[in-house]
Design a protein around this motif. Structure first.
Motif, PDB file in Angstrom:
ATOM      1  N   ASP A 113       0.848  -1.199   0.000  1.00 59.11           N
ATOM      2  CA  ASP A 113       0.000   0.000   0.000  1.00 59.11           C
ATOM      3  C   ASP A 113       0.880   1.244   0.000  1.00 59.11           C
ATOM      4  N   VAL A 114       0.527   2.173  -0.873  1.00 58.03           N
ATOM      5  CA  VAL A 114       1.208   3.460  -0.954  1.00 58.03           C
ATOM      6  C   VAL A 114       0.151   4.542  -0.738  1.00 58.03           C
ATOM      7  N   THR A 115       0.308   5.320   0.301  1.00 56.34           N
ATOM      8  CA  THR A 115      -0.619   6.399   0.609  1.00 56.34           C
ATOM      9  C   THR A 115       0.086   7.724   0.353  1.00 56.34           C
ATOM     10  N   PHE A 116      -0.606   8.624  -0.332  1.00 54.68           N
ATOM     11  CA  PHE A 116      -0.004   9.905  -0.681  1.00 54.68           C
ATOM     12  C   PHE A 116      -1.087  10.975  -0.719  1.00 54.68           C
ATOM     13  N   PRO A 117      -0.684  12.225  -0.447  1.00 54.05           N
ATOM     14  CA  PRO A 117      -1.657  13.323  -0.434  1.00 54.05           C
ATOM     15  C   PRO A 117      -2.085  13.734  -1.840  1.00 54.05           C
ATOM     16  N   VAL A 118      -3.343  14.104  -1.948  1.00 52.53           N
ATOM     17  CA  VAL A 118      -3.878  14.715  -3.173  1.00 52.53           C
ATOM     18  C   VAL A 118      -4.669  15.930  -2.707  1.00 52.53           C
ATOM     19  N   GLY A 119      -3.997  17.050  -2.688  1.00 53.79           N
ATOM     20  CA  GLY A 119      -4.604  18.249  -2.126  1.00 53.79           C
ATOM     21  C   GLY A 119      -4.178  18.416  -0.689  1.00 53.79           C
ATOM     22  N   SER A 120      -4.701  19.441  -0.067  1.00 56.62           N
ATOM     23  CA  SER A 120      -4.256  19.774   1.291  1.00 56.62           C
ATOM     24  C   SER A 120      -4.934  18.944   2.374  1.00 56.62           C
ATOM     25  N   ASP A 121      -6.065  18.329   2.091  1.00 58.71           N
ATOM     26  CA  ASP A 121      -6.789  17.631   3.153  1.00 58.71           C
ATOM     27  C   ASP A 121      -7.268  16.240   2.762  1.00 58.71           C
ATOM     28  N   SER A 123      -6.056  12.203   1.047  1.00 57.32           N
ATOM     29  CA  SER A 123      -5.007  11.302   0.579  1.00 57.32           C
ATOM     30  C   SER A 123      -5.657  10.095  -0.091  1.00 57.32           C
ATOM     31  N   ILE A 124      -4.857   9.409  -0.871  1.00 58.46           N
ATOM     32  CA  ILE A 124      -5.294   8.222  -1.607  1.00 58.46           C
ATOM     33  C   ILE A 124      -4.325   7.098  -1.280  1.00 58.46           C
ATOM     34  N   THR A 125      -4.847   5.875  -1.221  1.00 55.07           N
ATOM     35  CA  THR A 125      -4.008   4.702  -1.056  1.00 55.07           C
ATOM     36  C   THR A 125      -4.186   3.804  -2.268  1.00 55.07           C
TER      37      THR A 125
END
Length: 167
Positions: A113-121, A123-125
């Motif tokens: 699993d890789v979780t990363f931010p998309v925007g300021s508030d 995240s997507i995994t």
């Protein structure tokens, strides 16, 4: 083929390509007596990001991509470069960083699993393979292509071979 071999060479190709493109852009500015800040601030359209930001994004995508896929600490990459020399230095540091990863660090990364931010508030995994093929590489190529297009549009004499670069 290892997952390392799917990740690292692709990042390095675009980082090295951009280094060559920036070198040609710098020479173009010197030859044509163009203030480098004009080219670095150029955009394809007013609502698009300038050349300098496109290059910073490629650097960031490679750095954070490797870190996220290997579950390493994601380094901070402030966007402070305002010259060709500074951008080349950033790319060189990014190349060194990407080259520092060993194949064993990527073992299992394709299903991790890789979780990363998309925007300021938000995240997507995603699984590592999906992160690489659906997010990281498409964004890397988008910003590298946009940087190429800005340079070509502004008269820098570059072509497809310059974009493809070398590993």
């Amino acid at each position: 083929m290892s997952f390392h071999d799917a990740v690292v060479p692709a990042y390095l190709q675009m980082l090295n390509s951009l280094t060559g493109l920036i070198t040609k852009a710098e020479a173009h500015c010197t030859a044509k007596k163009i203030d480098p800040s004009v080219l670095l601030g150029s955009r394809l359209f007013p609502d698009m990001l300038p050349l300098s930001k496109q290059i910073q994004f490629v650097s960031e995508l490679a750095t954070k991509g490797c870190a996220r896929l290997t579950q390493s600490e994601v380094p901070s990459t402030p966007d402070t470069e305002i010259s060709f020399a500074a951008l080349k230095q950033r790319l060189a540091k990014t190349i060194d960083y990407v080259n520092s990863f060993k194949p064993e660090q990527f073992e299992g990364a394709d299903t991790r699993d890789v979780t990363f931010p998309v925007g300021s508030d938000k995240s997507i995994t995603m699984k590592g393979q999906q992160f690489l093929s659906s997010f990281s590489l498409p964004n890397l190529y988008f910003h590298a292509t946009t940087a190429y297009d800005i340079l070509r549009h502004n008269g820098v004499e570059i072509g497809k071979r310059d974009f493809l670069g070398t590993n």
